[in-house]
Design an enzyme around this catalytic site. Structure first.
Site, PDB file in Angstrom:
ATOM      1  N   GLU A   1       0.961   6.163  37.308  1.00  0.00           N
ATOM      2  CA  GLU A   1       1.961   5.602  36.866  1.00  0.00           C
ATOM      3  C   GLU A   1       2.319   4.543  37.722  1.00  0.00           C
ATOM      4  O   GLU A   1       2.831   3.909  36.711  1.00  0.00           O
ATOM      5  CB  GLU A   1       3.011   6.410  38.329  1.00  0.00           C
ATOM      6  CG  GLU A   1       4.428   5.663  38.118  1.00  0.00           C
ATOM      7  CD  GLU A   1       5.301   7.064  36.932  1.00  0.00           C
ATOM      8  OE1 GLU A   1       4.761   8.077  36.632  1.00  0.00           O
ATOM      9  OE2 GLU A   1       5.036   6.165  36.003  1.00  0.00           O
TER      10      GLU A   1
ATOM     11  N   ASP B   1       3.752   1.566  34.520  1.00  0.00           N
ATOM     12  CA  ASP B   1       5.513   0.755  34.669  1.00  0.00           C
ATOM     13  C   ASP B   1       5.138  -0.500  35.331  1.00  0.00           C
ATOM     14  O   ASP B   1       5.556  -1.033  34.618  1.00  0.00           O
ATOM     15  CB  ASP B   1       5.887   1.549  36.247  1.00  0.00           C
ATOM     16  CG  ASP B   1       6.120   3.057  36.199  1.00  0.00           C
ATOM     17  OD1 ASP B   1       5.811   3.406  34.962  1.00  0.00           O
ATOM     18  OD2 ASP B   1       6.468   3.559  37.302  1.00  0.00           O
TER      19      ASP B   1
ATOM     20  N   SER C   1       7.094   9.197  31.451  1.00  0.00           N
ATOM     21  CA  SER C   1       7.473   7.603  32.817  1.00  0.00           C
ATOM     22  C   SER C   1       6.683   6.261  31.808  1.00  0.00           C
ATOM     23  O   SER C   1       7.570   5.720  32.203  1.00  0.00           O
ATOM     24  CB  SER C   1       5.669   8.279  33.426  1.00  0.00           C
ATOM     25  OG  SER C   1       6.066   9.214  34.321  1.00  0.00           O
TER      26      SER C   1
END
Ligand code: NAG
Length: 653
Positions: free
Chosen positions: A318, A322, A568
């Site tokens: 994640e 990001d 995400s």
């Protein structure tokens, strides 16, 4: 029982009239929970001597005007558009009454809580006291249990059972008490915490046993189909591999920032999620060579740090995703801030983040000032000179978070309290983006609700996601470049590996800004589901608001490139685009765009999104909803077209 209650009520009246302690009023149920979140079961009573950091959230003033306040500064036709509030004005406007604070304080002290341990937050919103489990049980008329996740006795959580009570005269001053029913509030335990349970077959979310401290239990992770051999990095291949250049073309996003000294964008991560510096450089080396060596600026919240003890897709996927995409899209000149919340053992929840961002909390959380703390028990008289002095994290103009719960996993009062905090951030000029979830109309891990409202893998009732359903955040769904299609052709709702989260809240009412758009969808493309399948009232908050690509992202994770899928991906990409719009406005002396929903649902701005009209978001043994012309509960108003949006936003005051 009834008799006793009446008797107590009478007694209370008599005692009040004679000025005796007011603690004897009948206890009433304050909050209850029928769902123990999936995977968790009570294993024993909590030890009576265990210390709980009890927090009482007081009823805030003026909340009934919240929507009006937000619309006043966020609707493009308002004469106050863009006139965002200071933190001090927010704190002052919503400050609970002195009567509320005094009543709760008196109740705690008369019940035996050490007066010197009772603290009031600077904004007056919370009272806090460390109490034993035994004290908490008697204060709240409840029982605390230790809950265990599955068979793993290292994953435990302390919460009270089913419901808790407050004396009637106290209850009307209180929103919520924590830690009680809410599984994302951490009692001090020093023990590893919950991890997500993912039952989707064939796709790994690779939650390792070491994945401690995630925000609660129902967290959504991006998905991967594994590592890749050849990276194309060509616009011809965006249907198979998304790289930054694909996104620039898809969203007409070419921009060099000018106001980087004023502008700010933050990515939120919860430990143990952490980026690996080597992964950033591997990614930059391939896609943005001038950024090799560049890092986000760390803002640690409640002990958050970039842990490297545990590595794997579950720990790094994640954060790597990001940061690689937001940093490369905003470019080398714009700093990206990393809000890293929670340490490895306690973890953190959305509440910890909000604590750190809300200056009104700061005298006891996220910026403790021992001098002020020491001056209590007088909560109002002394030395407090305003939130500026509190040393909390200043909210960035744009914040992206890719974690979510199922709405049903937390209590409505708790969610409403948090949602109001997002509204306050919007009032102050922050754009809050949340991924809408990766399971279509189902909850995290593909779980649905049964007809009674319990989470069940056999359930057929749709299971909405929080905070996406909070009307004061911008919820971001996922799209895809269709297989075989070019990057210049229209995208569809994502139907590879994940499905775009969307639907209708069971907790939050429909905000006025989306009424016309949602009614158009319901009237023109009425879903064929029966009443019990989702909230068909027509009065509930619908999500997502917007969408962006969420399929086939090339991400450097643990030294290799993997293909990653999920909303995400969509949220940080959207954040980068909105941050560039802020830069353009700041450059010509205007303010940030703040809470964008009232703006993006206007016909003028809707035209500046790429309308997504194909694809579905299946779940709960249904085909979910369908993407259609105009807003839909799969892709919202569509994907951003930066070139068009920046022009429109520059024209606003
Ligand atoms: C539908 O949503 C509304 C909020 O607008 C809520 O009050 C109502 O309880 C919800 N219905 C169900 C069945 O959850």
């Amino acid at each position: 029982m009834l008799l006793t209650t009446r008797l107590l009520a009478v007694l209370a009246l008599v005692l009040c009239a004679t000025g005796a302690p007011s603690t004897i009023s009948p206890h009433v149920v304050h909050e209850s929970r029928s769902n123990v979140p999936r995977g968790w079961a009570p294993v024993r009573r909590a030890e009576p001597t265990m210390i709980l950091p009890l927090r009482v959230g007081l009823v805030q003033s003026n909340l009934e005007h919240l929507e009006d306040f937000v619309m006043d500064v966020s609707h493009p036709e308002s004469s106050h558009y863009g006139k965002h509030w200071s933190a001090a004005k927010v704190a002052q406007t919503f400050r609970p009454t002195k009567e509320s604070a005094d009543t709760v304080r008196a109740w705690l002290v008369e019940s035996g809580v050490d007066p010197t341990s009772v603290r009031v937050s600077a904004g007056g919103g919370w009272l806090k006291a460390d109490v034993t489990v035994e004290q908490a049980e008697s204060l709240l008329g409840t029982e605390y249990h230790v809950y265990q996740f599955g068979e793993d006795d290292s994953r435990v959580h302390v919460a009270c059972h089913e419901k808790y009570h407050l004396p009637e005269h106290v209850a009307k001053h209180v929103d919520i008490v924590t830690p009680t029913l809410h599984f994302d509030v951490k009692p001090k335990l020093g023990a590893p915490q919950e991890v997500a349970l993912d039952k989707r077959d064939g796709v790994s979310s690779d939650v390792s046993a070491h994945a401690v401290g995630q925000p609660g239990f129902g967290v959504s992770f991006p998905k991967t189909t594994g590592t890749i051999g050849t990276i194309f990095n060509e616009l011809e291949n965006c249907d198979e591999q998304i790289v930054p250049d694909c996104l620039r073309v898809l969203y007409s996003f070419e921009y060099i920032p000018f106001a980087t000294d004023k502008n700010s964008i933050a990515i939120v991560e919860y430990t143990p999620q952490a980026y690996l510096p080597g992964d950033l450089d591997l990614f930059f080396g391939n896609f943005s060579p001038s950024q090799v060596g560049q890092r986000p600026v760390l803002e640690s919240i409640d002990g958050g740090y970039d842990q490297t003890e545990y590595e794997g897709f579950g720990e790094n996927g994640e954060s790597d995703l990001d940061l690689q995409y937001s940093m490369s899209l905003v470019g080398p000149k714009q700093t990206v801030t990393l809000y890293q919340a929670g340490d490895l053992y306690e973890g953190a929840s959305f509440g910890n983040l909000l604590d750190a961002l809300d200056a009104s909390y700061c005298t006891f959380e996220g910026g403790d000032n021992p001098e002020f703390d020491a001056t209590y028990p007088d909560p109002y008289g002394v030395g407090y000179e305003g939130p500026e002095d509190c040393g909390t994290v200043t909210p960035a103009y744009v914040m992206s978070t890719s974690y979510s719960y199922d709405e049903v996993e937390l209590t409505p009062a708790y969610e409403q309290r948090q949602c109001a905090e997002y509204a306050k951030l919007g009032l102050m000029g922050t754009t809050i983006l949340y991924s809408s979830g990766d399971y279509g109309v189902a909850g995290n891990g593909g779980i649905c609700l049964d007809s009674e409202g319990y989470e069940s893998y056999d359930g057929t009732v749709f299971n909405p996601s929080f905070p996406g359903t909070c009307p004061y955040v911008t919820s971001v769904g996922a799209t895809q470049v269709n297989p075989g299609a070019s990057v210049y052709e229209p995208e569809s709702a994502c139907e590879q590996v994940i499905y775009s989260g969307g639907g209708f809240s069971n907790v939050f009412a429909m905000p006025s800004y989306q009424k016309a758009a949602v009614e158009h969808y319901m009237a023109t493309y009425p879903p064929s589901y029966s009443d019990g399948t989702y909230n068909t009232s027509g009065t509930s908050r619908a999500y997502p608001d917007i969408a962006a690509n969420g399929a086939n992202y090339v991400v450097a994770i643990d030294g290799e490139f993997s293909l990653v899928y999920g909303t995400s991906c969509s949220s940080p990409v959207s954040a980068s685009i909105f941050s560039a719009i802020n830069d353009a406005r700041l450059t010509i002396g205007k303010g940030p765009i703040g809470f964008i929903n009232p703006t993006i649902y206007t016909p003028l701005f809707m035209e500046a999104f790429n309308d997504i009209t194909t694809g579905n978001n299946p779940g709960c043994n249904t085909n979910g909803f369908s993407a259609e012309p105009g807003w839909d509960p799969v892709t919202g108003v569509g994907t951003p077209n930066f070139a068009k949006l920046v022009g429109l936003w520059l024209a606003l005051p």
